[in-house]
Design an enzyme around this catalytic site. Structure first.
Site, short mmCIF file in Angstrom:
data_model
loop_
_atom_site.label_atom_id
_atom_site.label_comp_id
_atom_site.label_asym_id
_atom_site.label_seq_id
_atom_site.Cartn_x
_atom_site.Cartn_y
_atom_site.Cartn_z
N ASP A 1 -48.49 -7.18 92.45
CA ASP A 1 -48.09 -5.85 92.87
C ASP A 1 -49.28 -4.88 92.95
O ASP A 1 -50.06 -4.74 92.02
CB ASP A 1 -47.05 -5.30 91.88
CG ASP A 1 -46.24 -4.16 92.49
OD1 ASP A 1 -46.79 -3.41 93.31
OD2 ASP A 1 -45.06 -4.03 92.14
N HIS B 1 -48.92 -1.54 94.10
CA HIS B 1 -48.45 -0.16 94.28
C HIS B 1 -48.77 0.70 93.06
O HIS B 1 -48.07 0.64 92.07
CB HIS B 1 -46.95 -0.16 94.58
CG HIS B 1 -46.62 -1.02 95.75
ND1 HIS B 1 -46.28 -2.35 95.61
CD2 HIS B 1 -46.61 -0.76 97.07
CE1 HIS B 1 -46.06 -2.86 96.82
NE2 HIS B 1 -46.25 -1.91 97.72
#
Lengths: 481, 140
Positions: free
Chosen positions: B16, B18
Site C-alpha cells: 500500500d 497511500h
C-alpha cells in the site's frame, strides 16, 4: 582391495548394504536382509554382508575388515520427536521444519502454554527427543519458560534440544539440568520474524541421535562393529538430494530438484529449491521456506497405510490411477489393501499386484506433493488482480527423482513420478510442470547421503552415474488410465 | 507540550502506497501529545513489530486504502505474540476491502484477526484519539 565403502541402512524391516568403490566411482554390489531389531541389529547386518557380492564373489574378510563403514538408521521406530513452540504458524512450524530436516518423525506438536493434559500426552507418545522453541530472540520468554518448567517436572527421561528465545536459553537449560534432564541449547529456530534458522537445531538433533538415542534404542552393539551411526535415514536422503542439486567444489550439481520417496508406511517429499518464480509477481505470505525442505506424510504409504489411502481418496480414484486395464472386476480393492496392511513385507507377484501398487503409489504421491508445494490464489484489488503465494512455487522445477522400493522393482516407475506433476484440475497447486524424470533403480540415495560426509565428490559422481533418466509422457493431462 | 500519552507505530502495510490518511493522523496524534514512530508506506508486518519492540510502543496503527488489507493484515497479531508484545494494541482503518457494502462482516473479520479497533475511511481523527486514550488509559 582398498577404497571400499560399505553404506548401511538399518531399516525397520530390512538392513540394506551398498558396497561402493570410491576410487573407480562404482557400485560394487548391494544386498538386504531382514532386520534383527530385537537382537542388536548385528545379526541382520552380518546376514546382509554374507549376501553381498563384489565382482561376482562374496566379499572377503580382508576387504570387509579394511572397508570404511557408514550407517544410518530408521529402525526401532526411527527418531520420534515432539515439537513445542509458541504460535502454531511461527515458532512451532519452524521447529517442525527443523525436525523434519533432521530426519525425525514428528509424533506431537504443541503450541502456547503446555497444560497437564498435554504433558500426559507427551509422556504417552514414547518420543526419543523433545525440541523446545518459542519466542523470537528478545521476544516472548514467559511461554517457553513455563513450558520448560512443566517439562522439567514431568516423568520424561529423554534429551531436550532448546532452540528458542536466546535471552532465556541459558536459564531454560538450568531449569532442565536442575531436574536431571539432559538438555543441549542451540540457536533459535526463528531468531527473527522473517528469518528461519533450522540448521543449528538440525545438527544438534543429529548429534544427540548419534551420541545418545542409538544407545537408548539398543543399537550400540552395531556401533561397536561399524563406528557411529551417523544420522537417521531420511536425513541421509535429504543430504544426498542437496549434494546432487548443489554440487561440491568443482564438481557441478544438477540444479534444483525434488525427490519423491514412497515407502510402506510414509511418503517423503524432499525439495532442494528456493521456490520462487522471478517471472511471476506475487505477494509472498507465511513463514520463509527452507531451501532444503522435507515433508513426511504419515498417512500415505503403500503397505501399512494402503487402506488409509483407499479410505481417504475412495476406491474409484485409486482405481483410476491404475495405469492399465486389468481385470478390475475381479479386484476387491478394499479386501486387497486390507491384505497388504496385514502383510507389510509383501512383494508383488503378478501383473495385478504391480498395477495396484502403482495405483496406490500414484495416489500417495499426488497428495504428498500437493501438501509439500505451495499454493497461489488471486484476489481482486482496485488495480486488477494480485496473486498471493503461500509456500514454494515449484512449477519451473527441472528435475524429479523417484526413490524407494517401488522405483526399484516396479516395471513402470515413471508412472509414479507422473502423479507429482501439475494438473489443470488443481490449478492453484504449484507442482512441477515439465521436469525430467530420474529413477533410483539401485536404491542408492541414502548411501550417497552417507558417503557425502566423507567423500562428497565421489558420492556426487556415483549419484550422477547411477541415477537413470527416463522418458516422460510429457503431459499428465493427456494421461488416460 | 504535555506529558507523552503513549508511543504509536504508524504506517501503511504491504504494497500500500497511500500515505495521505496516515500523515494526517500522525499530525493529529503528535499535536495531542503522543510520540509517533512513522514507518511510512509499504511497510512489511515484521517491520511494524520490530519498531514496536525497539520503541516500547503501546499501539500499532495501520492505514490502508488499497483494498488489500484483508490479505495483508492476517498474521500480525501472531507475530506480536512471538515477539513478546503481548499487550500491544492493534488498530487498522481505511478502505479495508474493495467492497465496503457489508461493514459489519469486514469489521468482524479484522477483530478475529486480533485487531482491537477497526475503522471505516470516514472516521475522524478525534474518534481514534479518544479510543487510544481509553485503551491506553491516558485520558487527560
Amino acid at each position: 582391495m582398498d577404497n571400499v565403502f560399505l553404506l548401511i541402512d538399518f531399516g525397520s524391516t530390512y538392513t540394506k548394504v551398498l558396497a561402493v568403490d570410491v576410487e573407480k566411482e562404482e557400485i560394487l554390489g548391494r544386498a538386504q536382509s531382514a532386520s534383527t531389531v530385537n537382537d542388536n541389529m548385528l545379526k541382520g547386518l552380518r546376514n546382509a554382508l554374507k549376501l553381498i557380492t563384489v565382482h561376482g564373489k562374496p566379499i572377503d574378510e580382508e576387504t570387509l575388515k579394511k572397508s570404511v563403514k557408514l550407517a544410518c538408521s530408521s529402525a526401532a521406530g526411527g527418531l520420534r520427536l515432539v515439537a513445542v513452540g509458541l504460535v502454531p504458524e511461527l515458532t512451532l512450524e519452524a521447529a517442525r521444519r527443523a525436525a523434519l530436516g533432521a530426519g525425525a518423525k514428528v509424533v506431537g506438536s504443541y503450541s502456547y502454554e503446555l497444560n497437564e493434559d498435554d504433558l500426559k500426552k507427551i509422556e504417552a507418545a514414547g518420543c526419543d527427543i523433545i525440541l523446545l522453541s518459542g519466542g523470537t530472540d528478545g521476544g516472548n520468554k514467559e511461554v517457553i519458560l513455563h513450558n520448560a518448567n512443566m517439562l522439567a517436572n514431568s516423568t520424561l527421561n529423554v534429551p531436550f534440544v532448546v532452540a528458542g528465545n536466546r535471552v532465556v536459553s541459558g536459564e531454560i537449560k538450568k531449569i532442565l539440568d536442575s531436574r536431571d534432564k539432559y538438555a543441549e541449547k542451540t540457536e533459535n529456530v526463528l531468531p527473527d520474524l522473517d528469518k528461519l534458522n533450522v540448521e543449528p537445531a538440525r545438527s544438534c538433533i543429529r548429534e544427540i541421535f548419534m551420541k545418545r538415542i542409538i544407545q537408548a534404542k539398543g543399537l550400540d552393539k552395531a556401533q561397536e562393529f561399524i563406528g557411529d551411526i551417523l544420522m537417521p535415514t531420511p536425513m541421509a536422503t535429504l543430504k544426498a538430494a542437496q549434494l546432487l542439486a548443489d554440487g561440491y567444489g568443482h564438481e557441478p550439481g544438477i540444479g534444483e530438484l525434488m525427490v519423491v520417496e514412497v515407502g510402506g508406511a510414509t511418503t517423503n517429499i524432499h525439495s532442494i529449491a528456493e521456490g520462487c518464480n522471478p517471472g511471476r509477481p506475487v505477494i509472498q505470505k507465511g513463514l520463509p521456506e527452507p531451501y532444503a525442505k522435507r515433508t513426511v506424510e504419515g498417512d500415505l504409504g503403500i503397505r501399512y497405510n494402503a487402506q488409509t489411502i483407499v479410505e481417504m481418496l475412495g476406491t474409484e480414484k485409486v482405481l483410476n490411477e491404475i495405469p492399465r486395464i486389468i481385470e478390475k472386476t475381479n479386484l476387491d480393492l478394499r479386501e486387497y489393501t486390507s491384505f497388504l496392511n496385514e502383510h507389510t513385507s509383501y512383494v508383488p507377484e503378478n501383473e495385478q499386484d504391480f498395477m495396484v501398487d502403482l495405483g496406490l503409489a500414484r495416489s500417495a504421491v499426488e497428495v504428498a506433493v500437493e501438501r509439500h508445494v505451495g499454493t497461489i490464489k488471486e484476489e481482486w484489488s482496485p488495480h486488477g488482480t494480485v496473486k498471493i503465494q503461500y509456500g514454494k512455487d515449484l512449477t519451473d522445477l527441472k528435475t524429479l527423482i523417484g526413490t524407494g522400493g517401488i522405483f526399484a522393482y516396479n516395471p513402470q516407475p515413471q508412472k509414479v513420478l507422473e502423479a507429482a506433476l501439475y494438473t489443470v484440475n488443481n490449478p492453484f497447486s504449484l507442482k512441477p510442470q515439465s521436469p525430467e524424470f530420474y529413477i533410483d533403480h539401485n536404491y542408492i540415495l541414502y548411501g550417497i547421503g552417507l558417503l557425502s560426509s566423507m567423500e562428497p565428490v565421489a558420492a556426487l559422481k556415483i549419484a550422477k552415474k547411477y541415477l537413470s533418466k527416463t522418458v516422460v509422457s510429457s503431459n499428465r493431462n493427456s494421461f488416460t488410465p | 507540550m504535555a506529558k507523552e500519552k503513549g508511543t504509536l507505530v504508524t504506517g501503511t502495510i504491504g504494497d500500500d502506497v497511500h500515505s495521505l490518511g496516515i500523515r494526517l493522523l500522525e499530525h493529529a496524534f503528535k499535536n495531542i501529545g503522543f510520540k509517533v514512530v512513522p514507518l511510512g508506506i509499504q511497510t512489511p508486518q515484521e517491520d511494524f513489530v520490530k519498531a514496536a519492540i525497539e520503541t516500547n510502543a503501546d499501539a500499532i496503527l495501520i492505514s490502508s486504502l488499497s483494498g488489500h488489507a484483508r490479505m495483508l493484515c492476517p498474521g500480525l497479531r501472531e507475530k506480536c505474540v512471538e515477539a513478546g508484545l503481548k499487550d500491544i494494541k492493534l488498530y487498522v482503518g481505511g478502505w479495508l476491502t474493495t467492497d465496503d457494502s457489508n461493514w459489519e462482516e469486514t469489521h468482524q473479520q479484522f477483530i478475529e484477526m486480533g485487531f482491537n479497533r477497526v475503522y471505516q475511511s470516514t472516521t475522524l481523527p478525534g474518534q481514534i484519539i479518544a479510543d487510544l486514550e481509553t485503551d491506553l488509559g491516558t485520558m487527560s
